[in-house]
Every structure is written in structure tokens, then in C-alpha cells.
Write a protein that holds these residues in place. Sequence first.
Motif, PDB file in Angstrom:
ATOM      1  N   PHE B  96       0.829  -1.207   0.000  1.00 17.92           N
ATOM      2  CA  PHE B  96       0.000   0.000   0.000  1.00 17.92           C
ATOM      3  C   PHE B  96       0.864   1.258   0.000  1.00 17.92           C
ATOM      4  O   PHE B  96       0.502   2.272  -0.594  1.00 17.92           O
ATOM      5  CB  PHE B  96      -0.948  -0.007   1.201  1.00 17.92           C
ATOM      6  CG  PHE B  96      -1.989  -1.094   1.132  1.00 17.92           C
ATOM      7  CD1 PHE B  96      -2.361  -1.642  -0.088  1.00 17.92           C
ATOM      8  CD2 PHE B  96      -2.600  -1.578   2.282  1.00 17.92           C
ATOM      9  CE1 PHE B  96      -3.319  -2.650  -0.166  1.00 17.92           C
ATOM     10  CE2 PHE B  96      -3.559  -2.580   2.218  1.00 17.92           C
ATOM     11  CZ  PHE B  96      -3.912  -3.118   0.995  1.00 17.92           C
ATOM     12  N   GLY B  97       1.999   1.183   0.682  1.00 17.49           N
ATOM     13  CA  GLY B  97       2.916   2.324   0.666  1.00 17.49           C
ATOM     14  C   GLY B  97       3.383   2.623  -0.759  1.00 17.49           C
ATOM     15  O   GLY B  97       3.429   3.780  -1.188  1.00 17.49           O
ATOM     16  N   ARG B  98       3.690   1.555  -1.499  1.00 15.73           N
ATOM     17  CA  ARG B  98       4.126   1.741  -2.889  1.00 15.73           C
ATOM     18  C   ARG B  98       2.994   2.300  -3.734  1.00 15.73           C
ATOM     19  O   ARG B  98       3.210   3.127  -4.626  1.00 15.73           O
ATOM     20  CB  ARG B  98       4.572   0.403  -3.495  1.00 15.73           C
ATOM     21  CG  ARG B  98       5.731  -0.263  -2.798  1.00 15.73           C
ATOM     22  CD  ARG B  98       6.993   0.555  -2.889  1.00 15.73           C
ATOM     23  NE  ARG B  98       8.133  -0.184  -2.367  1.00 15.73           N
ATOM     24  CZ  ARG B  98       9.325   0.345  -2.148  1.00 15.73           C
ATOM     25  NH1 ARG B  98       9.538   1.623  -2.392  1.00 15.73           N
ATOM     26  NH2 ARG B  98      10.307  -0.397  -1.681  1.00 15.73           N
ATOM     27  N   ILE B  99       1.776   1.815  -3.489  1.00 15.33           N
ATOM     28  CA  ILE B  99       0.632   2.290  -4.270  1.00 15.33           C
ATOM     29  C   ILE B  99       0.398   3.776  -3.990  1.00 15.33           C
ATOM     30  O   ILE B  99       0.078   4.551  -4.903  1.00 15.33           O
ATOM     31  CB  ILE B  99      -0.624   1.442  -3.957  1.00 15.33           C
ATOM     32  CG1 ILE B  99      -0.440   0.027  -4.532  1.00 15.33           C
ATOM     33  CG2 ILE B  99      -1.878   2.084  -4.530  1.00 15.33           C
ATOM     34  CD1 ILE B  99      -1.568  -0.927  -4.217  1.00 15.33           C
ATOM     35  N   ALA B 100       0.574   4.182  -2.730  1.00 15.44           N
ATOM     36  CA  ALA B 100       0.419   5.605  -2.399  1.00 15.44           C
ATOM     37  C   ALA B 100       1.388   6.440  -3.229  1.00 15.44           C
ATOM     38  O   ALA B 100       1.021   7.489  -3.778  1.00 15.44           O
ATOM     39  CB  ALA B 100       0.658   5.827  -0.902  1.00 15.44           C
ATOM     40  N   THR B 101       2.623   5.972  -3.355  1.00 15.88           N
ATOM     41  CA  THR B 101       3.622   6.690  -4.152  1.00 15.88           C
ATOM     42  C   THR B 101       3.184   6.773  -5.611  1.00 15.88           C
ATOM     43  O   THR B 101       3.314   7.823  -6.255  1.00 15.88           O
ATOM     44  CB  THR B 101       4.985   5.970  -4.058  1.00 15.88           C
ATOM     45  OG1 THR B 101       5.313   5.813  -2.682  1.00 15.88           O
ATOM     46  CG2 THR B 101       6.074   6.760  -4.746  1.00 15.88           C
ATOM     47  N   LEU B 103       0.112   6.625  -6.834  1.00 20.39           N
ATOM     48  CA  LEU B 103      -1.038   7.519  -7.003  1.00 20.39           C
ATOM     49  C   LEU B 103      -0.590   8.973  -6.993  1.00 20.39           C
ATOM     50  O   LEU B 103      -1.089   9.803  -7.753  1.00 20.39           O
ATOM     51  CB  LEU B 103      -2.070   7.259  -5.899  1.00 20.39           C
ATOM     52  CG  LEU B 103      -2.896   5.983  -6.107  1.00 20.39           C
ATOM     53  CD1 LEU B 103      -3.765   5.698  -4.897  1.00 20.39           C
ATOM     54  CD2 LEU B 103      -3.765   6.115  -7.360  1.00 20.39           C
TER      55      LEU B 103
END
Lengths: 405, 405
Positions: B96-101, B103
Amino acid sequence: MKSGLHFLIAARECEIGDLEQLALTGELVGLIGQLVHALQRERGLSNLFLGSRGTRFAQARDQQLLQCDAAALELRRHFDAMDTQGTAVRNGARLFGRIATVLQALDALPALRQEIAVQTVTPPAATAAFVRLVAGLLQVVFEAADSATDPQISRALVALFNFMQGKEFAGQERAFGGACFAEGHLESGRAQQWLELIESQERCFRIALDFSDAAIQAAWRGAVDTRTQAELERLRRIGCTLRADGLLDPELAQVWYDCCTQRIDAMRAVEELLAAQLLQLCASRIAKARDELRNHEAIRDALVRTASAADTGEPVPNYGPHLERSIIDLVQEQARRLQQMADELDTVRASLNERKIIERAKGLLMATRKLSEADAHKMLRQTAMNQNRKLLDVAQSVLALSDYL
Amino acid sequence: MKSGLHFLIAARECEIGDLEQLALTGELVGLIGQLVHALQRERGLSNLFLGSRGTRFAQARDQQLLQCDAAALELRRHFDAMDTQGTAVRNGARLFGRIATVLQALDALPALRQEIAVQTVTPPAATAAFVRLVAGLLQVVFEAADSATDPQISRALVALFNFMQGKEFAGQERAFGGACFAEGHLESGRAQQWLELIESQERCFRIALDFSDAAIQAAWRGAVDTRTQAELERLRRIGCTLRADGLLDPELAQVWYDCCTQRIDAMRAVEELLAAQLLQLCASRIAKARDELRNHEAIRDALVRTASAADTGEPVPNYGPHLERSIIDLVQEQARRLQQMADELDTVRASLNERKIIERAKGLLMATRKLSEADAHKMLRQTAMNQNRKLLDVAQSVLALSDYL
């Protein structure tokens, strides 16, 4: 559409979930330590009993069985309370598989005890059965350490696992030496085995202390008083130095057992410190992650308020650009932090990977050369000594040349 | 009390949960591949547009933006449908941390496009922004590969990740060469950069094919027809061989773009094969695990029937000892299987760990020497070439000597 902030919050929540899982695992590890400690005593007393051909130590052994049963019951209760329904447990497939093995070994314990009571089993065979059971329990701890995603907690688990493993070698030494003294003589070849148990202990404790803080290191230094340590070394010398006639004084069996037990009980106290530290660490990491989560949520709520104020035509509070900047910073900081954690984790796990590589090389030798585990280990160690290389290097070479074996 | 069999079944259920998670991740990876492909084209066309000072490729670029937006929308829909509530997602904190980046980088895309449209950004700066966005997307794939617990699926993900990474280097080469041709000249030092992009591609494809089966290897060999390959090599030679005047024929920009695009589209077809294979593999592994789970449950139910028959005084069916033996065998077989899977997983993951070590060494050089990522990479590679060592070895030395840097 879900925003970056949404996933940032989700990432935090997952992190907290992982940490809570680790805290539960910490409790499990504590109970395992307790049962292992009791089983180590039972193993030692069983060997004294068998070594003396059933003439001594029967009562002490009977009492110890009750202690073991109590510790096993507590552990089983914890197993019962575990959430095995959901897939909430990280690493569940492997952890539960290990627990199944442990439960099976515990189920087989009454039969082993019966054989010991009627002396239809030799001390080495009885020791081997206990060693397998304890190894299964320690494997559960290893899986826990292996699945930790927080580098600090992983450090604590690596320290604890290695400490428990070192203590187990100390327990094996107690049982081994106990049988030798009680039998009244040392068979040839056993001195070497004894020395290896001493070395294995020291290696494990070295790793454990490398991964521990100053408080634990101090506790470990102060744990065993110098008199006990000196007495232990004296008895080791008597035991390991083969006299021409190979005879040992059977009266020393009790002295040996008491001296080792004093030392191992002191280890247990340090182990409890390590376990308590682990739980404390989990709690403080959870509290910190929750704090940060609250911060993220506050920003999200402020954004929602800004948006709804804009919708209703109310004057929009003027922290728009400031807020947006905060979120960008947050996501970037989180990315940096995750990367840093992953790097640290890799470093900590290197010591676990070393163990895995050595275990795999042993397994390969056992399979291809039909060796026992002890012999496979000895073969690796011998090669390392002959070639003046590290055990890990030899293990890696063995795996690299697996096609040739 | 829960039995060994209970935990055996729970372990299976967790395994199935993990596999289902991986299947979902497989879909995510497919959508990422689609968006990356579209972004790679947009990057190439943007560079042609900028290189020609806005005189050409405007229309093709505009059309490509729409394709990118469609692919981005599909990916965002998948993100929206992801279960971010529970802690059901394995590796959620990092994923999820990677997905936040990602987005966040997608949110910044319109501003970048505007800068490109009004030509207030240079081709290298525009390329760098796209490279970062694609790298963020590939990082999501890497996390997925890194969290896989099934060795076969891990293999497939390692192959796919490396293939996507290789294709990305091919895309960077297209954008880089496109800008050079469109500008009509090659600045000094750029030829070296070009050659490195070619080498990086080849390294990634080598790893990807090592982890692929014969069908994929054949597809890859047949993917790019020899005429396209020959044309590519001719254009590379023209581009990389610095003429005294440094001039390039701007008319070759379109030829170069089309030739590269044909090759990259062929890669995309192979990538889709790899992604389809991954999904198929997940499905077959899930079906197999479910089968085995049903077997375990049948044994459990038989045990329950035996127990209740005994309780009610009915004649107990006579498969008691047989059943017990089955369970012991099952637990032992499961333990062996888990160990084997863990060993295989370690082997597969070694290639991921190599990447991590190199990335960490780069990060260290970037921090301590204030280098850009490209320069840190170049420094490592240069050292490796000078000392005739592997890049991995140099990276390990750098990390080992981190205190001296």
C-alpha cells in the motif's frame, strides 16, 4: 477514487496489524520458552535415571513430569485460543505446519516416558527424542522470527531465538554429561561430542548478544556467578579428559546436574528478560504507529472538511496548499521509511539466512550420503576446519555443487 | 483441545488464502503492465515532440494521452476495489505504501504533460519524470514478487518482473534515441548512456528467461522478426557511433520510433503471455491445495465419527490405527513439503535479493557521495569492470565498507 493518502493510511493499518500479530507471537514464544525449559530438565533427569539404571533420580523425574505437563497445558491453551479461522495470521501456512508437528511430538511424549520408566530405551535414544521435540518447538520461534516485518522486532526475535538455541545446547550438554557421569564411564568418541556441544552454545550466545542491547548483555554477564562457572569448567575437564580406564565417579552425576541446572536456570532468567523486552518493544512500536495513524487521519479529515466547505459554498479554510504539501511529504517520508526498514530487515535477517543455508546443506548431505543430522553437521564442520573456511562458506559450496553429490 | 490435524488444516487454509491473494496480485500486475506500456509510448512520443521543438508528433502524442488515461483509470478502479480495510493483504504495509507513491505520481502527471505541451521542460527532464513514474509502478510488481510464498509463483513473478524491467529499459532506449534523432545531433557522453541502456535490457531479459519455461523462451525468440532486429541494430549503430560533426538525420526519428515500437509491442505480447501463465499457475495451485484440504477434512470427519461412535457405545469402525497412522504421515509429509518449498523459495528469491543489494549499495553511494542514481550505478559498474568482478560483489563490498564511506 481512493487517494494516495487513503493507501498511506491503509499501509499504516496493515503495519499495526502486523505488529499486533507479532505481539501475540511474542506471548507464544514466552510459553514455548517455559515448556522448553521444563522439557530440558525432564531430559536431564531422565538421562540421570537411565544412566543409574533406575536406581536414582526417579522421584525428581516424576516431579518434573508434572511441571512439564503444566507448561504443555498452558501452551496448548494458547494454541486453542489462536485464531486459526481467518487468514489473519501472517505466515500462517508455515507457522501452523510447525505447530502441527509440535502437537504430534507432544502426543508421543507419554509413550516415550513409559519406555524411560521401564528402561527399554537407551540414554542417547531418549535424548534424541527430547532433542527432536525441543527442536520442533524452537522451529516455531524461528518461523516467528522469520516472518517479522519490523527490523527492531526482528532483531529482538533473532536474539531470543539464538539465545534459546544456545540454552538448548547447554541443556543437551547437561543431559549428555549427566548420562556419562551416571553411567560411571565415558565411551571413546564422546569427548569430541561434548566439546561440540560447548562450542555450539558459545556460537549461539555470541549471535544472541550481538543482537541484544547493553542491558541484556550486562544481565548475561552477571547471570552465572563465577563459582558456578568455575565448578562447571572443573566438571567439564573431568568429564571430557578421557582417563586411561575411562572411568568417571558416578557421585559426580548429581553435582554435575545441579551445577548445570543452576547455570541453565540463570539462562532462563535472561531469556525471560529478552522475552519481556520483545513484548515491550511490540507495545511501544504499536503505540508509535497508532500515533502516526492518528496524524494521517487528522489530515484526511481536514481534507474532507475543506472539500465539503467548497461544495456548500462556505468560505474554504485556507490551508489547502499547505495540506497538499503535507500529504506529498508524508507519502515520500513513508516511502523512505519503508525502504529503510526493508534494508535494515535484510541485514538482520542475514543471520537467519545463514542458518537456513547451513540447514539446507546438512539436509542435502543427509539425503545424498544417508548421514544422520549430527554426522552431516560434523562433516561440514570438519571441512571448514580443514580448509580454514567459515561453516557458512562450506555450506554454500555444498549447495552450489549439489548436482555433483 | 486442537489437534495436530486441526493445525494441518489451518495451515492449508492459510496457504489457499495466500494463493488467492497472489492471484489478485497477478491481476494487478497485468493492469500495471498495460499502463506501463501506454506510458512508455507517451514518453517516447513526448521526447519526439520535444526533440522536434513541437513541430512534429503532436497529434500522435495527444492520442496516446487518451490511451494512458484509459489504462490509468482501469488501474485506479482496481485499486478502489482492493480490500484495504482488513489486514487480509499479505505484505499490505509495503504494497500500500508503494501504491500511495504511484497515485501521487499519477496525480502529478497532468502538470508534467502541460509543461511538455508548452515545451518548458527538456527531453531528459521529461524522460526522468516518466522513468520515476514507471519505476514506482514496477516497484509494486517487485513487492508482489517479494511477498510470494509459493516458489513456483515466485519464479513466475521474478520472470515477469525482470521482463517488465527489461522492457522498461527498451522503452527508455526508445525515448532516449528518439530525442537524439529528433534533435538531429548526439551530444558527447550520450553514446555511453545509450550502450548502458542496451546492456541493462539484455541483463534483465537473461534473468527473465532463466526463470521462464520453454514456451515463453520460444515465444521470446519468435517475438521480434529478424528484419526489425536488423533495422534496430542499424539505427543503433548510426545513433551510437559519434560522427565528427555529431549530426544525426532528424528524418530517422520516426523510423527509429516505429522500429523500437514494433519491438516493444512484441515484448508486450510476451509479457501478456507471462502474466497469463502466472494467473493460470495461481489457479492450478489453488485447485491442488483445495483438493488436499478436502482430503484432510475427510480424515478429520472420519475421526469425529469414530469418536462419537465410541461415545454412544456403538461399535467403533475399525480404521482407528490406520487413521492415526495417516495423520502422522500427513503431518510429516506436510513438514517435509513446507521445508522443501522454503528451500526452493530461498533459491528463487536469491535473484530478488541481488537486486536489493545493488539498490542498497546505490542508495548508500547516493547518500554519502551526493550522486544521482545514474551516477551511482555507473560508479558501481565501472568498479566492477575495472576489477573484473560481478556487480553484485562490488555492491556487497560497498555495503560491507559502509562505515568507511
